[in-house]
Design an enzyme around this catalytic site. Sequence first.
Site, short mmCIF file in Angstrom:
data_model
loop_
_atom_site.label_atom_id
_atom_site.label_comp_id
_atom_site.label_asym_id
_atom_site.label_seq_id
_atom_site.Cartn_x
_atom_site.Cartn_y
_atom_site.Cartn_z
N LEU A 200 -12.70 -6.97 6.53
CA LEU A 200 -13.29 -5.72 7.06
C LEU A 200 -14.19 -5.07 6.01
O LEU A 200 -14.56 -3.90 6.16
CB LEU A 200 -12.18 -4.75 7.50
CG LEU A 200 -11.32 -5.25 8.65
CD1 LEU A 200 -10.27 -4.20 9.03
CD2 LEU A 200 -12.17 -5.60 9.87
N ARG B 253 -13.63 -3.84 3.07
CA ARG B 253 -13.01 -2.59 2.57
C ARG B 253 -13.05 -1.47 3.61
O ARG B 253 -13.15 -0.30 3.26
CB ARG B 253 -13.70 -2.11 1.29
CG ARG B 253 -14.06 -3.17 0.30
CD ARG B 253 -12.85 -3.75 -0.31
NE ARG B 253 -13.19 -4.76 -1.30
CZ ARG B 253 -12.35 -5.61 -1.80
NH1 ARG B 253 -11.10 -5.60 -1.41
NH2 ARG B 253 -12.70 -6.50 -2.68
N GLY B 254 -13.05 -1.82 4.86
CA GLY B 254 -13.05 -0.81 5.93
C GLY B 254 -14.43 -0.52 6.48
O GLY B 254 -14.55 0.07 7.55
N TYR C 168 -0.62 -5.59 -8.74
CA TYR C 168 -0.91 -4.50 -7.79
C TYR C 168 0.05 -3.35 -8.10
O TYR C 168 1.26 -3.41 -7.84
CB TYR C 168 -0.69 -4.95 -6.34
CG TYR C 168 -1.73 -5.91 -5.79
CD1 TYR C 168 -2.95 -6.14 -6.42
CD2 TYR C 168 -1.50 -6.58 -4.59
CE1 TYR C 168 -3.89 -7.02 -5.89
CE2 TYR C 168 -2.44 -7.46 -4.06
CZ TYR C 168 -3.63 -7.67 -4.73
OH TYR C 168 -4.56 -8.55 -4.19
N SER D 29 -14.81 -1.82 9.87
CA SER D 29 -13.66 -1.54 10.74
C SER D 29 -14.03 -0.74 11.98
O SER D 29 -13.26 -0.67 12.93
CB SER D 29 -12.60 -0.76 9.96
OG SER D 29 -13.09 0.54 9.65
N1 LIG Z 1 -7.74 -12.56 -4.25
C1 LIG Z 1 -8.41 -11.46 -4.43
O1 LIG Z 1 -9.22 -11.36 -5.35
C2 LIG Z 1 -8.21 -10.29 -3.51
C3 LIG Z 1 -9.04 -9.17 -3.64
C4 LIG Z 1 -8.84 -8.12 -2.75
C5 LIG Z 1 -7.85 -8.19 -1.78
N2 LIG Z 1 -7.06 -9.29 -1.69
C6 LIG Z 1 -6.00 -9.37 -0.67
O2 LIG Z 1 -6.57 -9.13 0.60
C7 LIG Z 1 -5.85 -8.09 1.25
C8 LIG Z 1 -6.76 -7.32 2.16
O3 LIG Z 1 -7.44 -6.30 1.42
P1 LIG Z 1 -8.93 -6.00 1.57
O4 LIG Z 1 -9.28 -4.94 0.66
O5 LIG Z 1 -9.63 -7.25 1.44
O6 LIG Z 1 -8.94 -5.52 3.09
P2 LIG Z 1 -10.10 -5.14 4.09
O7 LIG Z 1 -9.62 -5.63 5.38
O8 LIG Z 1 -11.46 -5.52 3.66
O9 LIG Z 1 -10.05 -3.54 4.03
C9 LIG Z 1 -8.86 -2.88 4.20
C10 LIG Z 1 -9.15 -1.47 4.54
O10 LIG Z 1 -9.79 -1.42 5.83
C11 LIG Z 1 -9.39 -0.26 6.51
N3 LIG Z 1 -9.09 -0.53 7.92
C12 LIG Z 1 -9.63 0.11 8.97
N4 LIG Z 1 -9.15 -0.39 10.12
C13 LIG Z 1 -8.28 -1.34 9.79
C14 LIG Z 1 -7.45 -2.19 10.57
N5 LIG Z 1 -7.41 -2.15 11.90
N6 LIG Z 1 -6.65 -3.05 9.92
C15 LIG Z 1 -6.67 -3.11 8.58
N7 LIG Z 1 -7.43 -2.31 7.79
C16 LIG Z 1 -8.24 -1.43 8.41
C17 LIG Z 1 -8.15 0.24 5.81
O11 LIG Z 1 -8.49 1.47 5.25
P3 LIG Z 1 -7.56 2.73 5.52
O12 LIG Z 1 -6.21 2.31 5.04
O13 LIG Z 1 -8.22 3.75 4.69
O14 LIG Z 1 -7.62 2.99 6.97
C18 LIG Z 1 -7.85 -0.72 4.72
O15 LIG Z 1 -7.48 -0.05 3.55
C19 LIG Z 1 -5.26 -7.27 0.11
O16 LIG Z 1 -4.17 -6.50 0.53
C20 LIG Z 1 -4.90 -8.34 -0.86
O17 LIG Z 1 -3.65 -8.89 -0.50
C21 LIG Z 1 -7.24 -10.34 -2.53
#
Ligand SMILES: NC(=O)c1ccc[n+]([C@@H]2O[C@H](COP(=O)([O-])OP(=O)(O)OC[C@H]3O[C@@H](n4cnc5c(N)ncnc54)[C@H](OP(=O)(O)O)[C@@H]3O)[C@@H](O)[C@H]2O)c1
Length: 330
Positions: free
Chosen positions: A206, A208-209, A56, A212
């Site tokens: 979420l 990717r938001g 990352y 949300s």
């Molecule tokens: N193993 C894998 O292959 C893999 C792949 C992807 C992620 N991950 C892990 O999973 C974690 C979560 O990431 P994700 O992309 O999956 O997250 P997600 O929850 O699907 O989306 C995160 C995005 O949602 C938005 N959001 C809106 N309201 C929110 C709230 N109340 N709380 C949190 N986010 C909110 C944020 O955008 P804004 O910041 O623009 O508001 C944030 O960037 C990563 O940090 C990583 O550690 C693992």
Amino acid sequence: MDTRILGAAGPAVSALGLGAMGMSGGYGPLDRAESIATVRAALEARVTLIDTADFYGSGHNELLLAEALRGLERGSYHLSVKFGMLTAPGGAYTGIDGRPEAVKNFLAHSLSRLGTDYVDVYRLARLDPRVPIEDTVGAIKELVEAGYVRHIGLSEVDADTVRRAHAVHPISDLQIEYSLLSRTAEAEILPTLRELGIGMTAYGVLSRGLLSGHWDAGRAIAPGEWRSFDPRFADGNIEHNLALVTALRAVAEDKGCTVAQLAIAWVAAQGAAIVPLIGARTRERLAEAVPAIDVKLTDDDLARIEQAVPFGASRGSLQASEALSQLDLA
Ligand SMILES: NC(=O)c1ccc[n+]([C@@H]2O[C@H](COP(=O)([O-])OP(=O)(O)OC[C@H]3O[C@@H](n4cnc5c(N)ncnc54)[C@H](OP(=O)(O)O)[C@@H]3O)[C@@H](O)[C@H]2O)c1
């Protein structure tokens, strides 16, 4: 904050985890001070499982976490670290390396960047098609025996690979995309995890938001962001998917919570060993996400949610491996 046990052999971790990926790229402009404040706020809220990867931001994320965690008692949080993704200068993804000698090299660098002498859960980010999973997990097992790793996890692998890995060493959890809009894990993966007593750290809860409640069809997406190559956000699909969110909002309002909280609570309700990872990059988003774990869903609530967002209702699915191959990880 409740705790949940990841896998029959532990560890007991906070019922929500903080995913730090977005603090190093993929979701728009970075704000180091706010990222560090968010990590600290998470720990104060007793969200003590922190998920990262050495790739990352090509080490940026681990260095950021080291700064955020400096001075804290090492036992007061759990670090879940992914490794194996190869990147070029500039951050483009170039492959995966799960060779045993590479595993040890990756960990040595992670420990140095994180400023710690062990990680709590260590996992290969994607299966290396050239290396049997037994060999990769065998190498991590040696690191467990040497005290550098506490537990072994997996990321985005199928049920057969989970079985093979678990036969080498008990697996704590599989990290995989799982949300109201991404339910492929339900067919084979979840039953296998339950059978073997393995937990799940769910990402993309979420979508990717998208789920949300803060997203709208007119919002600009910068080139290279996760969402720029996620078909769920593409014209023609986004309108359909946001209509699902509107239906979910009606359930959330009746429940007295936000859409994001309902989406997180739904994932948490799918199993006692499932820990949703929250991709909050700011204290504001974190403050919304944390109370989701206290939203208890009844059978009626679950039925209403299913009616609002039926299985397979979203448009534009993207395989996680495909998504990662397109991401600029800088
Ligand atoms: N193993 C894998 O292959 C893999 C792949 C992807 C992620 N991950 C892990 O999973 C974690 C979560 O990431 P994700 O992309 O999956 O997250 P997600 O929850 O699907 O989306 C995160 C995005 O949602 C938005 N959001 C809106 N309201 C929110 C709230 N109340 N709380 C949190 N986010 C909110 C944020 O955008 P804004 O910041 O623009 O508001 C944030 O960037 C990563 O940090 C990583 O550690 C693992």
